[in-house]
Design a protein around this motif. Structure first.
Motif, PDB file in Angstrom:
ATOM      1  N   ALA A 133       0.814  -1.222   0.000  1.00 44.95           N
ATOM      2  CA  ALA A 133       0.000   0.000   0.000  1.00 44.95           C
ATOM      3  C   ALA A 133       0.848   1.273   0.000  1.00 44.95           C
ATOM      4  O   ALA A 133       0.543   2.250   0.700  1.00 44.95           O
ATOM      5  CB  ALA A 133      -0.972  -0.004   1.179  1.00 44.95           C
ATOM      6  N   MET A 134       1.914   1.274  -0.762  1.00 45.95           N
ATOM      7  CA  MET A 134       2.774   2.453  -0.846  1.00 45.95           C
ATOM      8  C   MET A 134       2.121   3.495  -1.766  1.00 45.95           C
ATOM      9  O   MET A 134       1.591   3.159  -2.834  1.00 45.95           O
ATOM     10  CB  MET A 134       4.146   2.059  -1.396  1.00 45.95           C
ATOM     11  CG  MET A 134       5.189   3.162  -1.338  1.00 45.95           C
ATOM     12  SD  MET A 134       6.813   2.545  -1.921  1.00 45.95           S
ATOM     13  CE  MET A 134       7.863   3.921  -1.478  1.00 45.95           C
ATOM     14  N   GLY A 135       2.136   4.726  -1.318  1.00 49.02           N
ATOM     15  CA  GLY A 135       1.531   5.788  -2.112  1.00 49.02           C
ATOM     16  C   GLY A 135       2.516   6.907  -2.405  1.00 49.02           C
ATOM     17  O   GLY A 135       3.580   7.000  -1.774  1.00 49.02           O
ATOM     18  N   PRO A 136       2.219   7.765  -3.361  1.00 46.88           N
ATOM     19  CA  PRO A 136       3.086   8.904  -3.674  1.00 46.88           C
ATOM     20  C   PRO A 136       3.364   9.747  -2.431  1.00 46.88           C
ATOM     21  O   PRO A 136       2.465  10.027  -1.641  1.00 46.88           O
ATOM     22  CB  PRO A 136       2.268   9.689  -4.710  1.00 46.88           C
ATOM     23  CG  PRO A 136       1.419   8.652  -5.370  1.00 46.88           C
ATOM     24  CD  PRO A 136       1.045   7.712  -4.258  1.00 46.88           C
ATOM     25  N   GLY A 137       4.629  10.075  -2.228  1.00 42.13           N
ATOM     26  CA  GLY A 137       5.038  10.849  -1.062  1.00 42.13           C
ATOM     27  C   GLY A 137       5.520   9.982   0.088  1.00 42.13           C
ATOM     28  O   GLY A 137       6.062  10.507   1.071  1.00 42.13           O
TER      29      GLY A 137
ATOM     30  N   GLY B 297      13.867   9.512 -14.546  1.00 47.88           N
ATOM     31  CA  GLY B 297      13.577  10.729 -13.788  1.00 47.88           C
ATOM     32  C   GLY B 297      13.010  10.417 -12.422  1.00 47.88           C
ATOM     33  O   GLY B 297      13.442   9.497 -11.738  1.00 47.88           O
ATOM     34  N   THR B 298      12.003  11.172 -12.015  1.00 46.98           N
ATOM     35  CA  THR B 298      11.469  11.060 -10.659  1.00 46.98           C
ATOM     36  C   THR B 298      10.041  10.526 -10.615  1.00 46.98           C
ATOM     37  O   THR B 298       9.329  10.723  -9.636  1.00 46.98           O
ATOM     38  CB  THR B 298      11.506  12.439  -9.973  1.00 46.98           C
ATOM     39  OG1 THR B 298      10.724  13.369 -10.753  1.00 46.98           O
ATOM     40  CG2 THR B 298      12.926  12.940  -9.835  1.00 46.98           C
ATOM     41  N   SER B 299       9.616   9.840 -11.662  1.00 48.20           N
ATOM     42  CA  SER B 299       8.236   9.347 -11.675  1.00 48.20           C
ATOM     43  C   SER B 299       8.099   7.958 -11.065  1.00 48.20           C
ATOM     44  O   SER B 299       6.990   7.535 -10.747  1.00 48.20           O
ATOM     45  CB  SER B 299       7.690   9.330 -13.101  1.00 48.20           C
ATOM     46  OG  SER B 299       8.508   8.536 -13.942  1.00 48.20           O
ATOM     47  N   GLY B 300       9.221   7.237 -10.895  1.00 49.40           N
ATOM     48  CA  GLY B 300       9.165   5.903 -10.298  1.00 49.40           C
ATOM     49  C   GLY B 300       9.816   5.884  -8.930  1.00 49.40           C
ATOM     50  O   GLY B 300      10.044   6.927  -8.307  1.00 49.40           O
TER      51      GLY B 300
ATOM     52  N   GLY C  63      16.481   3.885   1.835  1.00 48.68           N
ATOM     53  CA  GLY C  63      15.166   4.510   1.755  1.00 48.68           C
ATOM     54  C   GLY C  63      14.574   4.396   0.361  1.00 48.68           C
ATOM     55  O   GLY C  63      15.203   4.800  -0.615  1.00 48.68           O
ATOM     56  N   LEU C  64      13.379   3.810   0.261  1.00 46.58           N
ATOM     57  CA  LEU C  64      12.651   3.736  -1.003  1.00 46.58           C
ATOM     58  C   LEU C  64      11.489   4.723  -0.930  1.00 46.58           C
ATOM     59  O   LEU C  64      10.684   4.668   0.020  1.00 46.58           O
ATOM     60  CB  LEU C  64      12.102   2.331  -1.252  1.00 46.58           C
ATOM     61  CG  LEU C  64      13.113   1.212  -1.474  1.00 46.58           C
ATOM     62  CD1 LEU C  64      13.581   0.627  -0.142  1.00 46.58           C
ATOM     63  CD2 LEU C  64      12.491   0.113  -2.316  1.00 46.58           C
ATOM     64  N   SER C  65      11.419   5.608  -1.876  1.00 43.55           N
ATOM     65  CA  SER C  65      10.358   6.605  -1.855  1.00 43.55           C
ATOM     66  C   SER C  65       9.650   6.660  -3.202  1.00 43.55           C
ATOM     67  O   SER C  65      10.232   6.339  -4.253  1.00 43.55           O
ATOM     68  CB  SER C  65      10.916   7.986  -1.498  1.00 43.55           C
ATOM     69  OG  SER C  65      11.867   8.402  -2.464  1.00 43.55           O
ATOM     70  N   LEU C  66       8.389   7.028  -3.144  1.00 35.77           N
ATOM     71  CA  LEU C  66       7.591   7.227  -4.347  1.00 35.77           C
ATOM     72  C   LEU C  66       7.238   8.705  -4.402  1.00 35.77           C
ATOM     73  O   LEU C  66       6.535   9.210  -3.517  1.00 35.77           O
ATOM     74  CB  LEU C  66       6.332   6.372  -4.289  1.00 35.77           C
ATOM     75  CG  LEU C  66       5.555   6.174  -5.582  1.00 35.77           C
ATOM     76  CD1 LEU C  66       6.427   5.510  -6.647  1.00 35.77           C
ATOM     77  CD2 LEU C  66       4.310   5.335  -5.322  1.00 35.77           C
ATOM     78  N   PRO C  67       7.760   9.415  -5.380  1.00 35.19           N
ATOM     79  CA  PRO C  67       7.563  10.866  -5.428  1.00 35.19           C
ATOM     80  C   PRO C  67       6.081  11.237  -5.514  1.00 35.19           C
ATOM     81  O   PRO C  67       5.245  10.468  -6.006  1.00 35.19           O
ATOM     82  CB  PRO C  67       8.309  11.282  -6.704  1.00 35.19           C
ATOM     83  CG  PRO C  67       9.278  10.176  -6.950  1.00 35.19           C
ATOM     84  CD  PRO C  67       8.599   8.930  -6.474  1.00 35.19           C
TER      85      PRO C  67
END
Length: 224
Positions: A81-85, A122-125, A181-185
């Motif tokens: 359930a990872m979401g943007p941000g 880029g930063t979309s993934g 750290g794994l992040s979703l922009p």
């Protein structure tokens, strides 16, 4: 003198016989000299009486989940359930357990299946950032020692190619405590009437393999 043999030799024959005898004697003497020279050669040998052993070193790199209670899952713990941000941290210990120093540490990701999470430039993934602590991270993600950046935020897409890491040390026996750290922009998508837009990062699943690599230190010449 030859009459006792029942015949006599002339003067010329006698002279010839004497010469043959002399030549034969000289030949035998020469052979004796040659043989004497062959068996008169000298040799000398030296060997070490101790030591002489050679032992090679080893290059060994291992990764394991942190041993701190609460963050022992490492990469085996699924992210759901990872979401943007969002940012999700994973903690691993990277150990150079060999006897040889290493150089050129790298990280490479492989994702299956490949989708917008890992195949978007880029930063979309998914973005990945790595920090090192001189001591083990707490289960609250706090470093009570010294923190250094190992990898600035980089897209999973870029990490499909081996990417250099900045580890504090790659010497033999070094243990690196890494926070990954794994992040979703953040981004905006409009789901119209329950239909996801094209290229969405929603509802996707991918499994990531994390491959750390290092090479043997440069060859050295020593004198001892």
């Amino acid at each position: 003198m030859y009459k006792s043999l029942g015949f006599s030799l002339g003067k010329k024959a006698t002279s010839t016989l004497i010469k043959v005898a002399i030549v034969g004697t000289a030949a035998l003497g020469g052979t004796a000299l040659v043989s004497s020279n062959v068996f008169a050669s000298l040799t000398a040998t030296a060997t070490n009486t101790s030591g002489g052993s050679v032992t090679t070193g080893t290059l060994s790199l291992t990764q394991a989940a942190s041993g701190v209670a609460g963050i022992t899952g490492g990469f085996t713990t699924a992210i759901t359930a990872m979401g943007p941000g969002d940012t999700v941290n994973r903690y691993i210990d990277l150990t150079n357990g060999g006897t040889l120093d290493a150089i050129n540490p790298t990280l490479q990701l492989a994702a299956s299946p490949s989708n917008a999470l890992t195949a978007s430039p880029g930063t979309s993934g998914i973005q990945v950032a790595i920090s090192n602590c001189t001591v083990a991270w707490t289960n609250a993600g706090v470093c009570s020692g010294t923190t250094t950046s190992v990898l600035a935020s980089t897209s999973a897409y870029a990490l499909a190619t081996a990417t250099a890491l900045t580890l504090p040390s790659t010497a033999a026996g070094t243990l690196s405590h890494l926070k990954i750290g794994l992040s979703l922009p953040t981004g905006s998508e409009n789901v119209l009437n329950g239909v996801l837009p094209g290229g969405t990062v929603q509802g996707l699943t991918t499994a990531i393999t994390w491959t750390f690599n290092e090479t043997e230190r440069t060859g050295v010449t020593s004198n001892s």
